[in-house]
Design a protein around this motif. Structure first.
Motif, PDB file in Angstrom:
ATOM      1  N   VAL A 299     -19.957  36.938  -0.252  1.00  0.00           N
ATOM      2  CA  VAL A 299     -18.883  36.236   0.454  1.00  0.00           C
ATOM      3  C   VAL A 299     -19.461  35.071   1.240  1.00  0.00           C
ATOM      4  N   THR A 300     -18.712  33.987   1.288  1.00  0.00           N
ATOM      5  CA  THR A 300     -19.044  32.863   2.154  1.00  0.00           C
ATOM      6  C   THR A 300     -17.744  32.262   2.654  1.00  0.00           C
ATOM      7  N   GLY A 301     -17.797  31.612   3.789  1.00  0.00           N
ATOM      8  CA  GLY A 301     -16.588  31.037   4.374  1.00  0.00           C
ATOM      9  C   GLY A 301     -16.832  29.618   4.846  1.00  0.00           C
ATOM     10  N   PHE A 302     -15.779  28.826   4.813  1.00  0.00           N
ATOM     11  CA  PHE A 302     -15.851  27.430   5.208  1.00  0.00           C
ATOM     12  C   PHE A 302     -14.696  27.087   6.135  1.00  0.00           C
ATOM     13  N   LEU A 303     -14.977  26.319   7.168  1.00  0.00           N
ATOM     14  CA  LEU A 303     -13.962  25.768   8.042  1.00  0.00           C
ATOM     15  C   LEU A 303     -13.773  24.314   7.632  1.00  0.00           C
ATOM     16  N   ASN A 304     -12.589  23.976   7.168  1.00  0.00           N
ATOM     17  CA  ASN A 304     -12.288  22.628   6.690  1.00  0.00           C
ATOM     18  C   ASN A 304     -11.981  21.690   7.854  1.00  0.00           C
ATOM     19  N   PRO A 305     -12.142  20.373   7.660  1.00  0.00           N
ATOM     20  CA  PRO A 305     -11.874  19.404   8.735  1.00  0.00           C
ATOM     21  C   PRO A 305     -10.466  19.506   9.324  1.00  0.00           C
ATOM     22  N   ASP A 306      -9.490  19.953   8.524  1.00  0.00           N
ATOM     23  CA  ASP A 306      -8.118  20.066   9.034  1.00  0.00           C
ATOM     24  C   ASP A 306      -7.861  21.380   9.777  1.00  0.00           C
ATOM     25  N   GLY A 307      -8.911  22.211   9.925  1.00  0.00           N
ATOM     26  CA  GLY A 307      -8.778  23.480  10.640  1.00  0.00           C
ATOM     27  C   GLY A 307      -8.462  24.659   9.741  1.00  0.00           C
ATOM     28  N   SER A 308      -8.136  24.418   8.482  1.00  0.00           N
ATOM     29  CA  SER A 308      -7.887  25.529   7.558  1.00  0.00           C
ATOM     30  C   SER A 308      -9.215  26.171   7.170  1.00  0.00           C
ATOM     31  N   ARG A 309      -9.108  27.352   6.591  1.00  0.00           N
ATOM     32  CA  ARG A 309     -10.293  28.100   6.202  1.00  0.00           C
ATOM     33  C   ARG A 309     -10.261  28.410   4.711  1.00  0.00           C
ATOM     34  N   ALA A 310     -11.445  28.502   4.115  1.00  0.00           N
ATOM     35  CA  ALA A 310     -11.584  28.905   2.715  1.00  0.00           C
ATOM     36  C   ALA A 310     -12.656  29.987   2.652  1.00  0.00           C
ATOM     37  N   ILE A 311     -12.300  31.103   2.039  1.00  0.00           N
ATOM     38  CA  ILE A 311     -13.229  32.214   1.845  1.00  0.00           C
ATOM     39  C   ILE A 311     -13.439  32.366   0.344  1.00  0.00           C
ATOM     40  N   VAL A 312     -14.696  32.443  -0.097  1.00  0.00           N
ATOM     41  CA  VAL A 312     -15.024  32.598  -1.507  1.00  0.00           C
ATOM     42  C   VAL A 312     -15.680  33.961  -1.687  1.00  0.00           C
TER      43      VAL A 312
ATOM     44  N   LEU B  91     -10.069  41.302   4.263  1.00  0.00           N
ATOM     45  CA  LEU B  91     -10.374  40.089   5.002  1.00  0.00           C
ATOM     46  C   LEU B  91      -9.698  40.201   6.361  1.00  0.00           C
ATOM     47  N   ARG B  92     -10.479  40.076   7.450  1.00  0.00           N
ATOM     48  CA  ARG B  92      -9.930  40.215   8.794  1.00  0.00           C
ATOM     49  C   ARG B  92     -10.384  39.060   9.671  1.00  0.00           C
ATOM     50  N   GLU B  93      -9.472  38.602  10.512  1.00  0.00           N
ATOM     51  CA  GLU B  93      -9.807  37.599  11.519  1.00  0.00           C
ATOM     52  C   GLU B  93      -8.829  37.731  12.674  1.00  0.00           C
TER      53      GLU B  93
ATOM     54  N   SER C  50     -15.785  38.484 -11.186  1.00  0.00           N
ATOM     55  CA  SER C  50     -14.833  37.408 -10.901  1.00  0.00           C
ATOM     56  C   SER C  50     -15.159  36.721  -9.585  1.00  0.00           C
ATOM     57  N   ILE C  51     -14.602  35.523  -9.440  1.00  0.00           N
ATOM     58  CA  ILE C  51     -14.694  34.751  -8.201  1.00  0.00           C
ATOM     59  C   ILE C  51     -13.281  34.493  -7.735  1.00  0.00           C
ATOM     60  N   GLN C  52     -13.039  34.658  -6.438  1.00  0.00           N
ATOM     61  CA  GLN C  52     -11.708  34.409  -5.877  1.00  0.00           C
ATOM     62  C   GLN C  52     -11.878  33.577  -4.616  1.00  0.00           C
ATOM     63  N   THR C  53     -11.019  32.564  -4.447  1.00  0.00           N
ATOM     64  CA  THR C  53     -11.003  31.753  -3.235  1.00  0.00           C
ATOM     65  C   THR C  53      -9.701  32.006  -2.499  1.00  0.00           C
ATOM     66  N   ILE C  54      -9.807  32.293  -1.212  1.00  0.00           N
ATOM     67  CA  ILE C  54      -8.644  32.520  -0.364  1.00  0.00           C
ATOM     68  C   ILE C  54      -8.610  31.393   0.653  1.00  0.00           C
ATOM     69  N   CYS C  55      -7.521  30.661   0.672  1.00  0.00           N
ATOM     70  CA  CYS C  55      -7.348  29.555   1.619  1.00  0.00           C
ATOM     71  C   CYS C  55      -6.215  29.906   2.577  1.00  0.00           C
TER      72      CYS C  55
END
Length: 59
Positions: free
Chosen positions: A12-25, A38-40, A53-58
């Motif tokens: 798993v890896t996660g990214f914080l996008n410039p617009d404040g949204s998040r992407a988890i791969v 997935l918890r936050e 498989s690979i899944q991206t959650i935005c």
């Protein structure tokens, strides 16, 4: 963005996008389906990754 995993079956890896949204791969490295949670901030979702498989959650 920090992430934590509790199994060797999923990468798993996660990214914080410039617009404040998040992407988890998520990557299921195994020959079997793998469940994840997935918890936050006290909220979350659950799902199942298909084998190899690979899944991206935005959000």
């Amino acid at each position: 963005m920090g992430t934590t995993r509790y199994t060797d079956r999923i990468e798993v890896t996660g990214f914080l996008n410039p617009d404040g949204s998040r992407a988890i791969v998520l990557l299921n490295k195994t020959d079997a389906p793998a469940e994840y949670t997935l918890r936050e901030n006290g909220e979350g979702c659950m799902g199942t990754l298909a084998p190899h498989s690979i899944q991206t959650i935005c959000y």
